[in-house]
Design a protein around this motif. Structure first.
Motif, mmCIF file in Angstrom:
data_model
loop_
_atom_site.group_PDB
_atom_site.id
_atom_site.type_symbol
_atom_site.label_atom_id
_atom_site.label_comp_id
_atom_site.label_asym_id
_atom_site.label_seq_id
_atom_site.Cartn_x
_atom_site.Cartn_y
_atom_site.Cartn_z
ATOM 1 N N ALA A 1 -2.999 -7.760 0.854
ATOM 2 C CA ALA A 1 -3.025 -6.991 -0.393
ATOM 3 C C ALA A 1 -4.456 -6.656 -0.755
ATOM 4 N N THR A 2 -4.615 -5.615 -1.584
ATOM 5 C CA THR A 2 -5.941 -5.238 -2.064
ATOM 6 C C THR A 2 -5.796 -4.555 -3.415
ATOM 7 N N PHE A 3 -6.929 -4.241 -4.031
ATOM 8 C CA PHE A 3 -6.912 -3.498 -5.294
ATOM 9 C C PHE A 3 -8.041 -2.485 -5.295
ATOM 10 N N GLN B 1 -13.964 2.058 2.082
ATOM 11 C CA GLN B 1 -13.427 1.239 3.166
ATOM 12 C C GLN B 1 -11.990 0.813 2.872
ATOM 13 N N ARG B 2 -11.736 0.430 1.627
ATOM 14 C CA ARG B 2 -10.369 0.026 1.269
ATOM 15 C C ARG B 2 -9.403 1.204 1.362
ATOM 16 N N ILE C 1 -6.088 1.339 3.666
ATOM 17 C CA ILE C 1 -4.760 1.706 3.161
ATOM 18 C C ILE C 1 -4.144 2.778 4.059
ATOM 19 N N ALA C 2 -4.943 3.759 4.457
ATOM 20 C CA ALA C 2 -4.453 4.857 5.285
ATOM 21 C C ALA C 2 -3.928 4.373 6.626
ATOM 22 N N LEU D 1 -4.295 10.660 -0.549
ATOM 23 C CA LEU D 1 -4.021 9.591 0.415
ATOM 24 C C LEU D 1 -2.546 9.210 0.393
ATOM 25 N N LEU D 2 -2.004 9.028 -0.790
ATOM 26 C CA LEU D 2 -0.613 8.583 -0.902
ATOM 27 C C LEU D 2 0.373 9.661 -0.468
ATOM 28 N N SER D 3 -0.036 10.916 -0.528
ATOM 29 C CA SER D 3 0.852 11.988 -0.074
ATOM 30 C C SER D 3 1.004 11.994 1.447
ATOM 31 N N ARG D 4 0.109 11.256 2.142
ATOM 32 C CA ARG D 4 0.143 11.250 3.610
ATOM 33 C C ARG D 4 0.746 9.973 4.195
#
Length: 559
Positions: free
Chosen positions: A15-17, A29-30, A34-35, A57-60
């Protein structure tokens, strides 16, 4: 977010934030991690949704679940609305593929839950899992104390009861104060008495606030005196008492704050101190301009209503826990009397109601007639003086001492009549005029109660007079007139679903259609006509004309 992610990583969950506290290199970097799918859980604040790079990012990538914590912040009518939460619904809609949505909150009434559904574009049939509101290990109390000296004495007494002496290592306490000035004064006083105590409020430097929070979490402090800025992320298990120097803005805010006590499951105490001055003071605070703009009148009225619900709770004659559970719509966990709040303890000797319905109605009508006499002329204190027949120059100048209302409740002490009028305010029958010198005003609903056009559903204050006490060997549960049996509860849920659909069609918050209290009274009354519908709290001619037939249709269909 940092603490939660650290706990997950320690448990082996990747997990990360993402937060503004990270430097740009670490943030990039985070995002890359995520990607490439390095994490199972990513924590972000709602403000992150405004960043084009993050949304891109989330759309991919695949996002099978969006979990919204503190979901009550989505509701404009809740106790802690945050504008940035409003964009979450549209964000979820923009995600590719199927996405499951989980919204969690510890303090959401049925009406707030309905607005969360509407803002997240979820249907009325979305499963709502309601449990966990009950905290039977909390000993809840509410006491009336107007003078600062009396409030300090109440604070000291509960600290002695729960923590013993300073340095005894018996746990911790949080004292919530309404202003920064009181916070610092009370913290200095308690420190002088020997308690390891510090103040916490938003006016302190960020480094000092962090130092206080860490010291409290680590057990280095016994007491923190704070404004409501203190509490997010606090998870100290041995908090033995949460004390409110004055009432917060709503039952939701109160229960969230008092819920920081007793998280280890052991007995803990919650004390709320209030006085007659809190009512006009709260009204003035709600009406203050925000950044030079007058607040939305509908928002003011709703927040005023939320505050009055808290005062009704403080003044009521029913189990503290059960009243809160009913407020949040958690009927399944009702305790039928917790046995250890101040009300249950007072009823432990088998005391029954001192007044029957006929007596209650007559007393309330007399009290409201006193307010009608000073309507828009004097404050609530003058109405009290008029009702008890006190020698008061204001009444004499206005000739009020020669009216038939003068002394109509003279058989009761002045402090009792004052409490009665406070309950009439909480019931919505008496209001205050705006401004620095609030005048007592009889509302339209109050006028209808005074004329016997509406019922006087209220619990009168206890007189504590032996000759008025009726005793029995068997304890009987107290009531605040809002309990729903199984059939009424089922009708209430149907009315909620109707309210949500209407709010979506008209694009208004559910509260504009009807409050929870209104729907509960409709479920109890089961009106057959618009005239009968207007007997329910909050339904006037305008609202009856706009929404009445729809509500009546639900009642008729339910049978």
């Amino acid at each position: 977010m940092h603490d939660q992610v650290a706990s997950l990583q320690a448990a082996g969950v990747p997990a990360t934030f993402l937060a503004s506290t990270l430097d740009s290199d670490e943030l990039r970097q985070r995002m890359r991690d995520i990607a490439r799918g390095a994490y199972k859980l990513v924590y972000v604040a709602p403000e992150r949704l405004t960043h084009g790079g993050f949304r891109g990012l989330l759309s991919r990538i695949e996002v099978p679940l969006v979990a919204v914590d503190e979901a009550h912040c989505i509701s404009e009518w809740g106790h802690d609305f945050r504008p940035e939460y409003m964009q979450i619904g549209e964000f979820i809609r923009s995600l590719p593929g199927e996405t499951m949505v989980l919204a969690c909150t510890a303090t959401a009434t049925p009406i707030v839950r309905d607005e969360v559904l509407a803002k997240l574009h979820l249907g009325a049939k979305t499963p709502q899992i309601v449990r966990g509101f009950a905290r039977p290990n909390l000993r809840l109390r509410a006491v009336e104390a107007g003078r600062p000296a009396d409030r300090r004495a109440a604070v000291d007494e509960l600290l002695r009861q729960t923590l013993g002496r300073p340095g005894s290592d018996s746990g911790a306490a949080i004292v919530y104060a309404p202003t920064r000035k009181i916070t610092e004064q009370e913290a200095a006083r308690l420190h002088k008495l020997g308690w390891k105590c510090q103040a916490y409020h938003a006016g302190l430097r960020g480094e000092l606030r962090e130092t206080v929070q860490k010291a409290f979490s680590a057990g280095a402090l016994e007491v923190v005196v704070a404004t409501n800025a203190f509490g997010m992320g606090i998870d100290r298990a041995d908090v033995r008492a949460v004390i409110h120097w004055g009432p917060p803005g709503s039952i939701e805010a109160y229960y969230q704050e008092v819920g920081r006590a007793g998280r280890d499951g052991e007995p803990a105490w919650g004390l709320m101190i209030y006085s007659s001055q809190d009512l006009p003071l709260r009204r003035r605070l709600l009406e203050y301009d925000i950044d030079g703009r007058a607040p939305d009148p509908e928002v003011v009225e709703h927040k005023w209503g939320m505050f009055l619900e808290l005062i009704r709770w403080a003044e009521s004659g029913t189990c503290r826990h059960d009243a809160i559970l009913r407020y949040f719509g958690d009927e399944a966990e009702l305790l039928e009397g917790c046995g250890h709040c101040d009300v249950c303890e007072a009823l432990g000797d088998g005391q029954e109601s001192e007044f029957d319905d006929e007596q209650t109605t007559l007393i309330v009508r007399k009290a409201l007639s006193g307010v009608a006499r000073i309507h828009w002329t004097y404050g609530l204190t003058a109405a009290v003086k008029l009702l008890v027949g006190a020698d008061d120059p204001r009444l004499q100048r206005g000739g009020l001492d020669r009216t038939t209302t003068f002394g109509v409740l003279s058989e009761f002490p002045e402090h009792w009549v004052k409490k009665l009028l406070h309950r009439c305010v909480a019931a919505g029958w008496v209001e205050f005029s705006p401004g620095d010198r609030p005048l007592a005003v009889l509302s339209e609903t109050g006028r209808a109660v005074m004329k016997a056009e509406r019922p006087a559903r209220i619990v009168l204050p206890s007189t504590d007079l032996p000759e008025r006490r009726a005793r029995s060997r068997e304890r009987k549960p107290s009531t605040d007139g809002t309990e729903l049996d199984a059939a009424a509860q089922a009708l209430f849920e149907h009315l909620r679903a109707h309210r949500l659909e209407v709010s979506k069609v008209e694009e208004v918050p559910p509260y504009v259609v009807a409050s929870d209290r209104t729907l509960r009274e409709v479920a109890l009354l089961r009106p057959k006509s618009l005239h009968e519908l207007q007997q329910a709290h909050g339904i006037g001619p305008t609202k009856a004309q706009r929404y009445g037939e729809g509500l009546l249709d639900v009642v008729r269909e339910f049978g």
